[in-house]
Design a protein around this motif. Sequence first.
Motif, mmCIF file in Angstrom:
data_model
loop_
_atom_site.group_PDB
_atom_site.id
_atom_site.type_symbol
_atom_site.label_atom_id
_atom_site.label_comp_id
_atom_site.label_asym_id
_atom_site.label_seq_id
_atom_site.Cartn_x
_atom_site.Cartn_y
_atom_site.Cartn_z
ATOM 1 N N ASP A 75 0.837 -1.208 0.000
ATOM 2 C CA ASP A 75 0.000 0.000 0.000
ATOM 3 C C ASP A 75 0.871 1.256 0.000
ATOM 4 O O ASP A 75 2.062 1.194 0.301
ATOM 5 C CB ASP A 75 -0.966 0.003 1.208
ATOM 6 C CG ASP A 75 -0.239 -0.091 2.529
ATOM 7 O OD1 ASP A 75 0.429 0.879 2.897
ATOM 8 O OD2 ASP A 75 -0.344 -1.134 3.208
ATOM 9 N N LYS A 175 -5.895 1.646 -7.086
ATOM 10 C CA LYS A 175 -6.526 0.325 -6.943
ATOM 11 C C LYS A 175 -6.270 -0.533 -8.182
ATOM 12 O O LYS A 175 -5.970 -1.722 -8.066
ATOM 13 C CB LYS A 175 -8.030 0.508 -6.718
ATOM 14 C CG LYS A 175 -8.694 -0.809 -6.325
ATOM 15 C CD LYS A 175 -10.111 -0.636 -5.860
ATOM 16 C CE LYS A 175 -10.689 -1.983 -5.456
ATOM 17 N NZ LYS A 175 -12.080 -1.914 -5.088
ATOM 18 N N ASP A 180 -3.110 -0.806 -2.355
ATOM 19 C CA ASP A 180 -4.101 -0.212 -1.444
ATOM 20 C C ASP A 180 -3.679 1.208 -1.124
ATOM 21 O O ASP A 180 -2.485 1.532 -1.120
ATOM 22 C CB ASP A 180 -4.188 -1.019 -0.129
ATOM 23 C CG ASP A 180 -4.998 -2.291 -0.314
ATOM 24 O OD1 ASP A 180 -5.852 -2.305 -1.228
ATOM 25 O OD2 ASP A 180 -4.773 -3.259 0.434
ATOM 26 N N LYS A 455 -12.516 4.094 -0.695
ATOM 27 C CA LYS A 455 -12.516 2.654 -0.978
ATOM 28 C C LYS A 455 -13.937 2.156 -1.236
ATOM 29 O O LYS A 455 -14.193 1.368 -2.139
ATOM 30 C CB LYS A 455 -11.901 1.902 0.201
ATOM 31 C CG LYS A 455 -10.376 1.996 0.232
ATOM 32 C CD LYS A 455 -9.827 1.271 1.441
ATOM 33 C CE LYS A 455 -8.307 1.397 1.481
ATOM 34 N NZ LYS A 455 -7.761 0.977 2.760
#
Length: 462
Positions: A75, A175, A180, A455
């Motif tokens: 991420d 994404k 992430d 998200k």
Amino acid sequence: MEKESIAVGLDIGTTKIVAMIGKKNEYGKLEILGVGKSKSLGVARGVVNNITQTIQSIQQAIIDAEADSGYKINDVVVGIAGQHIRSIQHSDYISRPNPEEVIGDADIDMLINQVHKLAMLPGEEIIHVLPQEFKIDGQSEIKEPIGMYGGRLEASFHVVVGQASSIRNVGRCIKSSGLDLSGLTLEPLASADAVLSQEEKEAGVALIDIGGGTTDLAIFKDGIIRHTAVVPFGGNVITEDIKEGCSIIEKQAELLKVKFGSAWPGENKDNEIVSIPGLRGREPKEISLKNLSKIIHARVVEIIEQVFAEIKAYGHEDPRKKLIAGIVLTGGGSQLQHIKQLVEYITGMDTRIGYPNEHLAGNSDEEISSPMYATAVGLVMNSIRNNTKSATPFVEMKQPEPKIEMKPQVVYEHIEDEEVFEQAKPEEKRPVVEMESTGDKIKRGFFDKYIDKIKEFLDNAE
């Protein structure tokens, strides 16, 4: 065995995309483990305008960073910039039902949530809510209200606003690149973390980050962010002017700017000439360096005057708001020759070039301590503060395979998932840092909510 906090910052710029992996060494300095850089193809003036090209550029930078470091990136903390960013000052208050109780986190949250109900223009969303100073029952200049008594809690806020669609497009690119999103930070704030000292923030300083597509401004006074702005011009328009003015191709114009460009025409003599190869057998072109610096000078003056207008809008001429530490220039554009002298001449303020090397470990690569990496270094520092484990070594990922048949306790050494680790040994959970300031708590709490919101939006979009 305590897990190592590996942080990853992703700077999505107009000219380049940089992925940087780092960790804190034993001296508290930032040790850069790997850097990946790719040409940015789908971004204009800090805003994504081609999703497919941006995803390809991000993936290229991530692959390079992974190859350089030997870590697999999970991420990233991403910087947000672009001409859609604007900031407003706002004051708000709440009346507490019981003044005999001490002020706690719940009161601060209530005040923050009230600010989030501010009416915005269509399509805009609040990105940052940064508390500046609190007032309790008329007593002003309170920086830390938690633990105090009072009936009326008031605060002034620096609210950063941006286009929701632009932010979601960045989220979509992250994404789709198989990553992430662990954090979002306004790019001038990340650059400020990397190049400004606490003393400068206290005294009053304006950070000017001259990038490829935009020039970002962040003003600090008394250690608090006071003003942010994004000017939709940067190094690319200077290159464009050279291309048009000298009738040459963009690649040659960029090279001319970097190697021979100067923001001060008086420095070049009339007889200084550079020869540019002609296209496909055409005659070479001779360009006077004096003319080149005149073209650059005209555009740099325009950019600096726009930024100076923002500094004046903040109220720099008011003695109480005076920026004693002057101006700090960073970003790729700050490497232009004589730009420091030109900024001092236009603004009359002390100026220095900001390098991120103050926070970097002594053995860092010289290239990383260049002003063009200031934002990326600031994003890695931001990720470290979140205590994230954004990357795992490739070696570690391969190890568990042959050891599956061994006794369960041996597997503990290789379990890197935080939840499993903490369930197995609840008594060894990471201790909570007690000295966290209200501002940090607010910023962190808000970003957790904001990233969840992005998200959720992306999941629904699918």
